[in-house]
Design a protein around this motif. Structure first.
Motif, PDB file in Angstrom:
ATOM      1  N   ASP A 173       0.865  -1.178   0.000  1.00  0.00           N
ATOM      2  CA  ASP A 173       0.000   0.000   0.000  1.00  0.00           C
ATOM      3  C   ASP A 173       0.904   1.230   0.000  1.00  0.00           C
ATOM      4  N   ASP A 211      -9.537  -0.041  -3.788  1.00  0.00           N
ATOM      5  CA  ASP A 211      -8.278  -0.047  -3.030  1.00  0.00           C
ATOM      6  C   ASP A 211      -8.353  -0.904  -1.765  1.00  0.00           C
ATOM      7  N   ASP A 212      -9.139  -1.969  -1.844  1.00  0.00           N
ATOM      8  CA  ASP A 212      -9.191  -2.958  -0.772  1.00  0.00           C
ATOM      9  C   ASP A 212      -9.385  -4.368  -1.341  1.00  0.00           C
ATOM     10  N   THR A 213     -10.328  -4.514  -2.255  1.00  0.00           N
ATOM     11  CA  THR A 213     -10.675  -5.834  -2.795  1.00  0.00           C
ATOM     12  C   THR A 213      -9.725  -6.230  -3.918  1.00  0.00           C
ATOM     13  N   SER A 230      -9.656  -9.326   0.777  1.00  0.00           N
ATOM     14  CA  SER A 230      -9.769  -7.985   1.338  1.00  0.00           C
ATOM     15  C   SER A 230      -8.505  -7.674   2.125  1.00  0.00           C
ATOM     16  N   ALA A 232      -8.135  -5.061   4.123  1.00  0.00           N
ATOM     17  CA  ALA A 232      -8.548  -4.595   5.449  1.00  0.00           C
ATOM     18  C   ALA A 232      -8.854  -5.766   6.377  1.00  0.00           C
TER      19      ALA A 232
END
Length: 342
Positions: A173, A211-213, A230, A232
């Motif tokens: 990230d 911007d997660d999956t 995911s 997160a």
């Protein structure tokens, strides 16, 4: 054995070893010279300014022999074959870019072994961060926003075609430079149940726009699965089997992937999976494609196949319609790891 005979044998051994060493040096020099000689009829390449902000261009690894071999080059997306390639001076084994962020997987020769690294590049191809890699580069992807980066390496330097191999897939990230060094750290739900196994491998990440999956391939128990994950939640869930190197369409509705096919001349065949209906469509390309395909747009896929002539690591980029119609055609000769700049 007399002292004279020993001296004679020693002298002969020294001459023999010297000859072998000289032959090896000459052969290596000849190979290097051959790689630096442009191939007759090959693409024209010149040095120039390359940025990741140039609209409507293709950027890719140039595999044509010559002084710019393995460098990132660009051509207009409207005329990729006829245009002169602009060379950047940056060499990569695997590359991908989106929204001005690039990931360049490289090799470098160390004191005792070959080393590998991931360079995160800005729009002007300047290095922002560098990360060591545990093995040979295989796959690279940047999320549509340019904020997430993924790469896969072969830890033991083997290939997907062998019975046993080990991969390591990382996700970075760039907003806080938080690195997930291995997706094997994530919780796995397989067929609706929590799952753990020592033989788990992941490869071929592709990102959605949130911007997660992400989607990726999971291998375990001699099966491969498409997983949705995911960042997160640090978790993945299996969706279906026999999916490798997924690539999400720009509209987020379909996954292009290579499917292992048994009893045919091809080891893999490109398919497209509709995520809404889970219906899979075989594409017109019937040759075995060992690549993570790229969506040029919502209708067209691009992928690499080995080039002609037996040149080491030479590839051509082909395209095929994503709906199963049409026929494959060459997009780029002597190219690999393309990205479309928009």
């Amino acid at each position: 054995m007399t002292p004279q005979r020993r001296l004679l044998i020693l002298a002969l051994a020294i001459v023999l070893l010297g000859g072998v060493g000289a032959w090896s040096v000459l052969r290596a020099a000849d190979e290097a010279d051959r790689q630096n000689r442009p191939r007759a009829g090959g693409p024209a390449v010149t040095e120039g300014k390359v940025t990741l902000g140039q609209a409507e261009r293709l950027v890719f690894r140039n595999t044509a022999t010559g002084p710019h071999r393995d460098e990132l080059v660009t051509v207009p997306s409207a005329d990729p074959t006829g245009a002169t390639r602009t060379a950047s001076g940056v060499s990569c084994l695997r590359f991908h870019t989106a929204r001005g962020t690039g990931v360049c997987l490289q090799s470098s020769t160390g004191v005792a072994q070959q080393n590998y690294r991931a360079r995160i590049l800005d729009a002007d191809l300047r290095t922002v961060k560098t990360y060591p890699l545990a093995g040979i580069p295989s796959r690279a992807r940047v999320s549509p926003s340019g904020k997430l980066v993924a790469w896969t390496v072969f830890v033991n330097g083997e290939s997907y075609g062998t019975a046993f191999f080990s991969t390591r897939t990382a996700i970075l990230d760039t907003r806080g430079w938080k690195l997930v060094p291995s997706l094997e750290e994530f919780a796995i739900t397989l067929d609706g149940k929590p799952y753990r196994a020592a033989d788990v491998n992941f490869w071929g990440v592709t990102f959605t726009g949130d911007d997660d999956t992400f989607y990726a391939t999971l291998s375990t128990g001699k099966h491969t699965y498409l997983v949705r994950g995911s960042l997160a939640r640090r978790a993945v869930t299996t969706l279906t089997q026999n999916v490798e190197c997924p690539s999400l369409s720009p509209d987020g509705t379909r996954i292009a992937y290579k499917k292992r096919v048994l009893g045919t001349a091809a080891l893999w065949r490109e398919h497209v999976l509709d995520l809404g209906t889970m219906k899979s469509t075989p594409l017109a390309e019937r040759r075995s494609v060992d690549d993570q395909a790229l969506w040029l747009d919502d209708r067209t896929l691009a992928y690499a196949l080995p080039g002609e002539g037996g040149q080491k690591d030479a590839h051509d980029v082909w395209t095929v319609p994503a709906d199963g119609t049409g026929a494959p055609r060459v997009l780029l000769k002597d190219g690999l790891s393309p990205s479309r700049l928009r």
